[in-house]
Design a protein around this motif. Structure first.
Motif, short mmCIF file in Angstrom:
data_model
loop_
_atom_site.label_atom_id
_atom_site.label_comp_id
_atom_site.label_asym_id
_atom_site.label_seq_id
_atom_site.Cartn_x
_atom_site.Cartn_y
_atom_site.Cartn_z
N ALA A 103 7.96 16.06 32.74
CA ALA A 103 8.24 17.13 31.20
C ALA A 103 6.18 17.01 30.28
O ALA A 103 7.49 18.32 30.32
CB ALA A 103 8.57 16.12 30.09
N ILE A 141 14.68 15.05 33.28
CA ILE A 141 15.24 16.05 32.53
C ILE A 141 16.86 15.47 31.40
O ILE A 141 16.38 15.82 30.31
CB ILE A 141 15.07 17.77 32.97
CG1 ILE A 141 13.88 17.97 32.83
CG2 ILE A 141 15.75 18.22 32.26
CD1 ILE A 141 13.77 19.26 33.62
N LYS A 190 16.14 14.69 28.19
CA LYS A 190 16.19 15.81 27.23
C LYS A 190 15.36 16.12 26.13
O LYS A 190 15.31 16.15 24.87
CB LYS A 190 17.84 14.94 26.32
CG LYS A 190 19.08 14.99 27.38
CD LYS A 190 20.14 14.40 26.23
CE LYS A 190 20.94 13.94 26.71
NZ LYS A 190 22.62 12.62 26.21
N ASN A 196 12.50 22.98 29.24
CA ASN A 196 13.52 23.10 30.48
C ASN A 196 12.93 23.74 31.63
O ASN A 196 11.87 24.65 32.00
CB ASN A 196 14.40 23.10 30.30
CG ASN A 196 16.22 22.96 31.52
OD1 ASN A 196 15.86 23.00 32.34
ND2 ASN A 196 17.01 22.43 30.30
N SER A 228 14.46 26.04 33.73
CA SER A 228 15.28 27.47 33.29
C SER A 228 13.71 28.54 32.40
O SER A 228 14.02 29.86 33.10
CB SER A 228 15.98 27.78 32.25
OG SER A 228 15.86 26.85 31.35
N GLN A 229 12.52 27.57 31.22
CA GLN A 229 11.81 28.30 31.25
C GLN A 229 10.45 28.73 32.11
O GLN A 229 9.98 29.50 31.61
CB GLN A 229 11.10 27.91 30.12
CG GLN A 229 11.77 27.53 28.75
CD GLN A 229 11.45 26.55 27.51
OE1 GLN A 229 12.23 24.82 28.51
NE2 GLN A 229 11.03 27.04 26.60
N PHE A 241 20.89 19.98 39.39
CA PHE A 241 21.32 19.67 38.30
C PHE A 241 22.62 18.67 38.04
O PHE A 241 22.57 18.40 37.74
CB PHE A 241 20.21 20.49 36.96
CG PHE A 241 19.64 20.62 36.17
CD1 PHE A 241 18.85 19.26 35.51
CD2 PHE A 241 19.36 21.33 37.24
CE1 PHE A 241 18.07 19.03 35.15
CE2 PHE A 241 17.41 21.38 36.09
CZ PHE A 241 17.26 20.03 35.35
#
Length: 318
Positions: free
Chosen positions: A71, A99, A103, A107, A109-110, A305
């Motif tokens: 991360a 992730i 948390k 993420n 998705s970016q 995920f």
């Protein structure tokens, strides 16, 4: 002409339409490896880098940034590489698991999914001077005193962490009681195992293969459905533990790149996977081809995920 001047000139020509996009994409690939040196991501990233150069990239630079199951490296990649068509990041199942458990504020998705590259299974090993001889011995100690068994491996949420929790659950031990020691990279985990600082270690088979072959570690179980080809280590299922879990690794591009830039990078990666140097790395590390690109790969990650989160819930991790 100085190298930086040359690169600026090429960028200007691309912007003006004087050079094809591939000329820029091949200029200087910047590879983010979100782990410390010595582990699976590091091995994968550097092998891919060599293959990319054989496929036409003029140079590849590497940036290792370990911690938090990738991360920390992901955050740097997302924040510093926006719109950069030369930026790549190695990632995989470990990052997905991290992730879910950690948390983090960033993420996947970016960033931009490009390609899944390899898959492999994990192996559990004993240190060279371990009093134990088998997974059966480890399980017996786990049942008597769960906290006394130190499971060493990658970051929280890694496939070996999930596997350890699944093993505990299968043998009647509360997964929340396992003593999992997370390391920032494969090098640190290897040193801890060789030094006898953990009871049992876990990682992708390729990371421990040389130590198993030379007798510095004793392989006691693999997480595959059947024994790995050419590897005389029993599966967990053979030993009455109904656990099977695999690992995979892939590569992402920077946030905000265009569809054309994404295609250029993907094409270069596909070309790299057909090179001699990549084939040699696949064979040396015992990796299995798992090529998938574009939106299909992005959808696969989304499904991972959901799947890993369900597994973690079932295993008592979250």
């Amino acid at each position: 002409m100085r190298r930086d001047t040359f690169l600026k000139s090429m960028a200007a020509l691309v912007a003006a339409g004087g050079l094809p996009l591939s000329a820029l994409a091949a200029a200087n690939i910047k590879m983010m490896i979100p782990a410390n040196p010595g582990g699976g991501w590091d091995t994968t990233g550097r092998a891919l880098g060599r293959a990319l150069q054989e496929a036409g990239a003029s140079s590849v630079s590497y940036d290792n940034k370990g911690g938090a199951a990738g991360a920390i490296g992901l955050a740097q990649f997302v924040n510093a590489s926006k719109g950069d068509p030369n930026a790549l990041m190695v990632m995989g199942a470990v990052m997905v698991g991290g992730i879910i458990t950690g948390k983090p504020p960033v993420n996947l998705s970016q960033a931009t999914p490009l390609a899944r590259l390899t898959s492999e299974y994990n192996v559990f090993v004993l240190p060279p001077n371990s009093p134990h001889k088998s997974m059966k011995d480890v399980i017996e100690q786990l049942k008597k005193d769960p906290g006394s068994v130190k499971w060493g491996g990658g970051s929280r949420g890694s496939t070996e962490h999930i596997a350890a929790a699944m093993i505990a659950r299968e043998v009647g031990v509360d997964p929340a009681r396992i003593n999992y020691v997370a390391f920032r990279g494969g090098g640190e985990a290897t040193a801890a195992i060789l030094g006898g600082n953990v009871t049992v270690g876990g990682s992708g088979y390729s990371e421990f293969a040389e130590y198993i072959d030379t007798g510095k570690m004793k392989g006691i179980a693999v997480t595959s459905a059947t024994r790995l080809k050419g590897v005389n280590i029993p599966t967990l299922k053979e030993q009455g533990i109904n656990v099977e879990i695999g690992n995979w690794r892939g590569v992402y591009g920077a946030p905000g790149i265009t569809a054309a830039q994404r295609k250029e990078l993907t094409d270069l990666i596909i070309k790299a996977t057909k090179t001699k140097v990549w084939g040699e790395a696949m064979e040396k590390n015992g990796w299995t081809e798992a090529y998938m690109t574009g939106d299909a790969f992005g959808n696969f990650v989304d499904n991972e995920f959901a799947s890993l989160r369900a597994t973690m819930v079932k295993s008592g991790m979250i």
